[in-house]
Write a protein that holds these residues in place. Structure first.
Motif, mmCIF file in Angstrom:
data_model
loop_
_atom_site.group_PDB
_atom_site.id
_atom_site.type_symbol
_atom_site.label_atom_id
_atom_site.label_comp_id
_atom_site.label_asym_id
_atom_site.label_seq_id
_atom_site.Cartn_x
_atom_site.Cartn_y
_atom_site.Cartn_z
ATOM 1 N N THR A 40 44.534 43.681 39.572
ATOM 2 C CA THR A 40 43.413 42.850 40.013
ATOM 3 C C THR A 40 42.122 43.360 39.411
ATOM 4 O O THR A 40 41.842 44.559 39.458
ATOM 5 C CB THR A 40 43.300 42.855 41.547
ATOM 6 N N LEU A 41 41.362 42.451 38.859
ATOM 7 C CA LEU A 41 40.055 42.782 38.294
ATOM 8 C C LEU A 41 39.014 41.997 39.075
ATOM 9 O O LEU A 41 39.127 40.779 39.202
ATOM 10 C CB LEU A 41 40.008 42.393 36.817
ATOM 11 N N LYS A 42 38.001 42.688 39.617
ATOM 12 C CA LYS A 42 37.012 41.953 40.410
ATOM 13 C C LYS A 42 35.673 42.671 40.464
ATOM 14 O O LYS A 42 35.577 43.873 40.221
ATOM 15 C CB LYS A 42 37.530 41.719 41.833
ATOM 16 N N ASN A 43 34.646 41.894 40.773
ATOM 17 C CA ASN A 43 33.365 42.429 41.212
ATOM 18 C C ASN A 43 32.871 41.504 42.314
ATOM 19 O O ASN A 43 33.662 40.756 42.895
ATOM 20 C CB ASN A 43 32.374 42.606 40.059
ATOM 21 N N ALA A 44 31.588 41.540 42.616
ATOM 22 C CA ALA A 44 31.086 40.818 43.790
ATOM 23 C C ALA A 44 31.351 39.314 43.748
ATOM 24 O O ALA A 44 31.549 38.689 44.790
ATOM 25 C CB ALA A 44 29.592 41.078 43.958
ATOM 26 N N ASP A 45 31.347 38.709 42.553
ATOM 27 C CA ASP A 45 31.523 37.260 42.493
ATOM 28 C C ASP A 45 32.576 36.837 41.467
ATOM 29 O O ASP A 45 32.518 35.739 40.919
ATOM 30 C CB ASP A 45 30.192 36.563 42.204
ATOM 31 N N PHE A 46 33.533 37.703 41.207
ATOM 32 C CA PHE A 46 34.603 37.368 40.259
ATOM 33 C C PHE A 46 35.883 38.088 40.674
ATOM 34 O O PHE A 46 35.855 39.233 41.120
ATOM 35 C CB PHE A 46 34.214 37.799 38.846
ATOM 36 N N SER A 73 42.252 47.230 40.027
ATOM 37 C CA SER A 73 43.155 47.778 41.040
ATOM 38 C C SER A 73 44.596 47.520 40.651
ATOM 39 O O SER A 73 44.957 46.408 40.247
ATOM 40 C CB SER A 73 42.882 47.140 42.406
ATOM 41 N N ILE A 74 45.418 48.562 40.796
ATOM 42 C CA ILE A 74 46.863 48.448 40.554
ATOM 43 C C ILE A 74 47.543 49.159 41.720
ATOM 44 O O ILE A 74 47.421 50.380 41.863
ATOM 45 C CB ILE A 74 47.271 49.081 39.220
ATOM 46 N N GLY A 75 48.216 48.394 42.572
ATOM 47 C CA GLY A 75 48.763 48.989 43.786
ATOM 48 C C GLY A 75 47.612 49.490 44.646
ATOM 49 O O GLY A 75 46.623 48.792 44.868
ATOM 50 N N THR A 79 40.089 51.814 39.648
ATOM 51 C CA THR A 79 39.216 52.531 38.730
ATOM 52 C C THR A 79 38.089 51.613 38.284
ATOM 53 O O THR A 79 38.288 50.395 38.185
ATOM 54 C CB THR A 79 40.013 53.026 37.503
ATOM 55 N N PRO A 80 36.900 52.173 38.008
ATOM 56 C CA PRO A 80 35.825 51.334 37.474
ATOM 57 C C PRO A 80 36.116 50.973 36.025
ATOM 58 O O PRO A 80 36.725 51.756 35.286
ATOM 59 C CB PRO A 80 34.592 52.243 37.583
ATOM 60 N N ILE A 81 35.686 49.800 35.632
ATOM 61 C CA ILE A 81 35.905 49.356 34.261
ATOM 62 C C ILE A 81 34.713 48.486 33.866
ATOM 63 O O ILE A 81 34.172 47.754 34.694
ATOM 64 C CB ILE A 81 37.245 48.577 34.144
ATOM 65 N N TYR A 114 34.726 56.921 28.895
ATOM 66 C CA TYR A 114 33.686 57.690 29.593
ATOM 67 C C TYR A 114 33.821 57.506 31.104
ATOM 68 O O TYR A 114 33.784 58.473 31.871
ATOM 69 C CB TYR A 114 32.290 57.253 29.142
ATOM 70 N N LEU A 115 33.960 56.247 31.549
ATOM 71 C CA LEU A 115 34.081 55.980 32.986
ATOM 72 C C LEU A 115 35.310 56.670 33.574
ATOM 73 O O LEU A 115 35.279 57.194 34.692
ATOM 74 C CB LEU A 115 34.155 54.471 33.244
ATOM 75 N N ALA A 116 36.414 56.680 32.810
ATOM 76 C CA ALA A 116 37.632 57.355 33.273
ATOM 77 C C ALA A 116 37.400 58.857 33.406
ATOM 78 O O ALA A 116 37.833 59.489 34.378
ATOM 79 C CB ALA A 116 38.791 57.070 32.318
ATOM 80 N N SER A 117 36.699 59.448 32.424
ATOM 81 C CA SER A 117 36.396 60.885 32.465
ATOM 82 C C SER A 117 35.476 61.218 33.634
ATOM 83 O O SER A 117 35.670 62.212 34.338
ATOM 84 C CB SER A 117 35.750 61.327 31.153
#
Length: 461
Positions: A40-46, A73-75, A79-81, A114-117
């Motif tokens: 699942t990929l989401k933010n406040a309005d997507f 989200s997976i399960g 993570t931020p993307i 970078y975000l993952a690190s």
């Protein structure tokens, strides 16, 4: 000459034709050691759901509303993307070591690695929350400053990165520090067992103390800003509501109307509606209408309506749903209809529920106090059939009184469904005619229960 003019017109048409705007990004990848069927990929309005194949591979073209920060989200892991138009990301990860293994390649990989690190770095430092938040003030401030500096070094090391991303992320690092600062007082008090702990004057920076939460973009871009905004909004609302939520009106919820960020308002409504659009609130319908009018999210409105429809027949005076032929610990079975002519106080519980078990001593005291009154105390376990012996033993070992019943199908029992029970313990009071007095009655440990029973049973205190 005519042919030349036609040729020039044709050329000008093609030359002036606007380029089609790219409003999508491509995301694909492979996940090891996961049974998840969707990402699942989401933010406040997507929000978008991406199917994951049996071999863990996935691929999709996402028509995103804007370049920006999202959550993948997976399960149970997330993570931020950051995704932008024209990005083409390939993601690999092992679900058993989610943060440690997530890696990106392709267009847009630089910022996301970078975000993952950053996520991994922050997680390692704060994984022992008790140790982290037990630090004394000066040591804590030093620690979170080091976290911010380390992440800034990572960010500044990116070459040819999108300038808008760099600018937004620099501000996000400030919000990350603010969030940890904001959480310190409550968590330090909890972990050090100092119930009345308060931070010293000047610990909270004035920028955080005086922050006005009206930045819709920051609410989408920074999970830390989002958490602080949500926390501050709830504190203000609960200060207005006080301790008694059995008669909340729209007037008591004025602070909800004043929230400036639409997505924050929707999130607050989602949260509050779970216990205010409830038969335990005598003004449930008015609150439901107020929340519906103030929400800008169709998903939120849909959930509100579903909740209201479940609960509208559970208000005081409505005929109670029935339980039929539940196994009785004393032998045989028992139905609600067998108890007509008495008040019935139903405790919905389970042997695995810690808060349920914590209510047992108080329940025994209430039973003892009303032993000679026209009321039956019924405890209904929703344990699974495989745990029947555990239920039998606990009733005996704890010398539980009243009528001890076991529901016919745990969470899927019709009585549980009809009362829209989603969490336990749950207490219900039914009058001698089989009508609902309260579908969400006070717990035995709550003094309000004694007041309610004395009022209904017409007992002089």
């Amino acid at each position: 000459m005519k042919n030349l003019i036609i040729a020039l017109i044709t050329l000008s048409i093609f030359a002036c034709k606007p380029e089609s705007k790219v409003d999508y990004a491509i995301i694909s990848g492979k996940i090891e050691n996961s049974k998840a069927k969707t990402a699942t990929l989401k933010n406040a309005d997507f929000k978008a759901e991406i199917a994951i194949n049996e071999d863990g591979t996935f691929a999709d073209t996402l028509r995103i509303p804007e370049n920006g920060f999202y959550t993948m989200s997976i399960g149970r892991e997330f993570t931020p993307i950051h995704i932008g138009f024209e990005d083409s990301l390939y993601v690999t990860l092992d679900a058993m070591k989610f943060d440690q293994t997530i890696t990106y390649t392709g267009q847009g990989a630089l910022k996301n690695n970078y975000l993952a690190s950053k996520t991994l770095h922050n997680g390692k430092i704060t994984s022992n929350a008790a140790e982290f938040y037990s630090l004394e003030e000066n040591a804590f401030k030093t620690k979170i400053s080091k976290i911010k500096t380390a992440n800034e070094t990572l960010l500044n090391g990116l070459t040819n990165a999108d300038e808008a991303f760099i600018s937004a992320e620099k501000q996000n690092l400030i919000y990350d520090k603010y969030l940890m600062t904001n959480n310190y007082s409550q968590r330090h008090g909890y972990y050090t067992k100092k119930e009345d702990f308060k931070v010293s004057e000047g610990f909270i920076p004035s920028e955080l103390k005086d922050m006005i939460f009206d930045d819709a973009k920051a609410y989408k871009s920074s999970s830390s800003y989002k958490d602080i905004a949500f926390d501050k909004a709830l504190i203000g609302i609960f200060d207005s509501l006080g301790d008694d939520i059995s008669s909340v009106t729209p007037k008591d919820l004025k602070d909800v109307s004043d929230i400036k960020i639409p997505a924050l308002k929707n999130d607050i409504i989602d949260y509050l509606s779970s216990f205010l659009v409830s038969p335990g609130n005598e003004n449930m319908e008015a609150v439901y209408n107020f929340f519906s009018e103030n929400s800008s999210s169709e998903d939120t409105k849909k959930k509100l309506t579903e909740t209201f429809e479940k609960n509208k027949n559970l208000v005081k005076g409505k005929p109670s749903p029935q339980f039929v032929n539940y196994e009785n610990h004393k032998g045989g079975d028992l139905s609600l209809a067998d108890l007509k002519g008495k008040y019935v106080y139903v405790d919905v519980w389970a042997t695995w529920c810690g808060p349920c078990i914590a209510e047992i001593p108080s329940l025994k005291e209430v039973e003892k106090q009303f032993h000679n009154e026209n009321i039956e105390f019924v405890s209904t376990s929703i344990d699974q059939a495989k745990d029947r012996d555990k239920w039998v033993s606990m009733v005996k070992d704890k010398d539980l009184g009243g009528s001890q019943l076991m529901a016919d199908n745990n969470w899927s029992s019709q009585f549980v469904k009809d009362y829209a029970i989603q969490g336990i313990p749950r207490f219900i009071l039914i009058d001698p005619n089989g009508n609902i007095v309260s579908a969400d009655a006070p717990r035995p440990s709550d003094p309000k229960l004694l007041e309610l029973l004395e009022k209904e049973l017409k007992i002089q205190p």
